[in-house]
Design an enzyme around this catalytic site. Structure first.
Site, PDB file in Angstrom:
ATOM      1  N   ARG A   1      34.609 107.338 -18.929  1.00 36.67           N
ATOM      2  CA  ARG A   1      34.896 108.697 -18.511  1.00 36.67           C
ATOM      3  C   ARG A   1      36.041 109.254 -19.369  1.00 36.67           C
ATOM      4  NH1 ARG A   1      34.562 105.535 -13.750  1.00 36.67           N
ATOM      5  NH2 ARG A   1      32.811 106.092 -12.378  1.00 36.67           N
TER       6      ARG A   1
ATOM      7  N   HIS B   1      31.303 114.046 -21.275  1.00 35.78           N
ATOM      8  CA  HIS B   1      30.470 113.231 -20.389  1.00 35.78           C
ATOM      9  C   HIS B   1      29.094 112.976 -20.985  1.00 35.78           C
ATOM     10  CE1 HIS B   1      31.730 111.553 -16.631  1.00 35.78           C
ATOM     11  NE2 HIS B   1      30.537 111.718 -16.091  1.00 35.78           N
TER      12      HIS B   1
ATOM     13  N   TYR C   1      19.693 107.651 -14.072  1.00 38.66           N
ATOM     14  CA  TYR C   1      19.396 107.547 -15.497  1.00 38.66           C
ATOM     15  C   TYR C   1      18.001 107.009 -15.745  1.00 38.66           C
ATOM     16  CZ  TYR C   1      24.284 108.580 -16.255  1.00 38.66           C
ATOM     17  OH  TYR C   1      25.511 109.199 -16.265  1.00 38.66           O
TER      18      TYR C   1
ATOM     19  N   ARG D   1      28.764 109.519 -22.112  1.00 38.06           N
ATOM     20  CA  ARG D   1      28.512 108.584 -21.006  1.00 38.06           C
ATOM     21  C   ARG D   1      27.033 108.605 -20.608  1.00 38.06           C
ATOM     22  NH1 ARG D   1      31.351 105.850 -16.961  1.00 38.06           N
ATOM     23  NH2 ARG D   1      30.657 106.148 -14.793  1.00 38.06           N
TER      24      ARG D   1
ATOM     25  N   HIS E   1      29.952 102.218 -11.527  1.00 42.29           N
ATOM     26  CA  HIS E   1      29.403 102.874 -10.350  1.00 42.29           C
ATOM     27  C   HIS E   1      29.494 101.945  -9.145  1.00 42.29           C
ATOM     28  CE1 HIS E   1      26.673 105.711 -12.909  1.00 42.29           C
ATOM     29  NE2 HIS E   1      27.892 106.193 -12.743  1.00 42.29           N
TER      30      HIS E   1
ATOM     31  N   LYS F   1      37.439 105.017 -11.143  1.00 42.70           N
ATOM     32  CA  LYS F   1      37.711 105.680  -9.883  1.00 42.70           C
ATOM     33  C   LYS F   1      38.168 104.671  -8.838  1.00 42.70           C
ATOM     34  CE  LYS F   1      34.529 109.565 -10.526  1.00 42.70           C
ATOM     35  NZ  LYS F   1      33.340 110.261  -9.989  1.00 42.70           N
TER      36      LYS F   1
END
Length: 295
Positions: free
Chosen positions: A146, A241, A276, A244, A267, A170
């Site tokens: 990110r 992004h 994806y 990514r 994730h 995150k």
């Protein structure tokens, strides 16, 4: 198959009191569905299977419909088949087990491999900014980090011997991501030849430095990517992004395990990574349609 649709619309109007606008929307949606079925050779409604309904929803997404619009169409198709079952015109509702696409977010845009190669080739020459920007972009494509993770990288995050980096995503969760030879080489050239000059005598362990010898802001990184996107004539299609998205899509296209891609992206839920797979499936479908003699 037209008479069944007409009977259903009459039922909605007379027994359910549907408004003219509702009837118009249902008629439009069902006519589109019927055209789709006819194009794939379904000659009777009893031949329709759940995969026909699912493929129709995917087709609508490819045409650019939002999730809410696709779900509206699914509701019309479901209701139509329920009517047919009740009227004993068919025995099974093929749309009954098809789930709403509430988990389908807007599909991320990924560059093709050719577009990515064109973008990565734009920081040409050996100027300090070109060497640095090559390193940034190669690393972003190689790792799928990110933007916030890229600007937060420190020298100690790189493991040269193992060929990987450590980052915090995150929630402060730490993960390990391999880099690949091209990214490692570009990064080494930047560290050896450019970063000492950008430091301007300041002691900092921030990996990527701007002309002032300070770390990049997220906005600063956006400007760099935007500049090269314009050079590659990809304006409007590229933002940080996008690297990514392309990283994940190209790995899955190459046969990578979904769980491995999930770990590299950081994730928490594999359903986030699964979006994806829709990107790669749609791209394969477009390729098949374009190049197959009966596509």
């Amino acid at each position: 198959m037209g008479p069944e649709v007409a009977s259903y619309l009459n039922f909605l109007a007379l027994e359910r009191g549907a408004s003219p606008l509702t009837l118009e929307a249902y008629e439009r949606d069902l006519k589109g569905f019927m055209s789709f079925l006819e194009a794939r050779g379904r000659k009777a409604l009893a031949e329709v299977r759940s995969e026909d309904v699912t493929d129709f929803l995917v087709h609508l997404r490819e045409e650019g419909l939002s999730s809410s619009s696709v779900n509206r169409v699914l509701a019309a198709v479901r209701s139509f088949f329920r009517f047919l079952v009740r009227e004993k015109l068919i025995s099974v509702n093929p749309a009954g087990g098809v789930e709403r696409i509430k988990g389908w977010k807007k599909l991320p845009h990924a560059l093709t491999r050719g577009e990515m190669e064109r973008l990565l080739s734009c920081p040409a020459g050996e100027s300090p900014s070109a060497v640095r920007d090559r390193a940034i972009m190669e690393l972003m494509y190689a790792t799928g980090l990110r933007v916030s993770e890229v600007v937060s990288l420190r020298l100690g995050n790189i493991n040269w011997y193992g060929g990987y980096l450590v980052t915090r995503g995150k929630g402060g969760k730490e993960r390990v991501v391999p880099m690949g030879e091209k990214a490692l080489m570009a990064l080494k050239t930047y560290l050896d030849e450019v970063r000492p000059r950008l430091m301007r005598g300041q002691g900092t362990d921030i990996l990527f430095l701007n002309r002032s010898g300070k770390g990049f802001t997220r906005q600063g990184l956006w400007k760099i990517i935007g500049k090269y996107a314009r050079m590659a004539q990809l304006e409007g299609k590229v933002h940080p992004h996008t690297f990514r998205h392309s990283f994940a899509s190209h790995l899955l296209e190459g046969g990578a395990d979904l769980r491995a891609v999930q770990l590299m992206l950081g994730h928490a839920d594999i359903s986030t990574t699964q979006i994806y797979t829709h990107v790669t499936q749609e791209r394969l479908r477009l390729i098949h349609r374009k190049y197959h003699p009966r596509g």
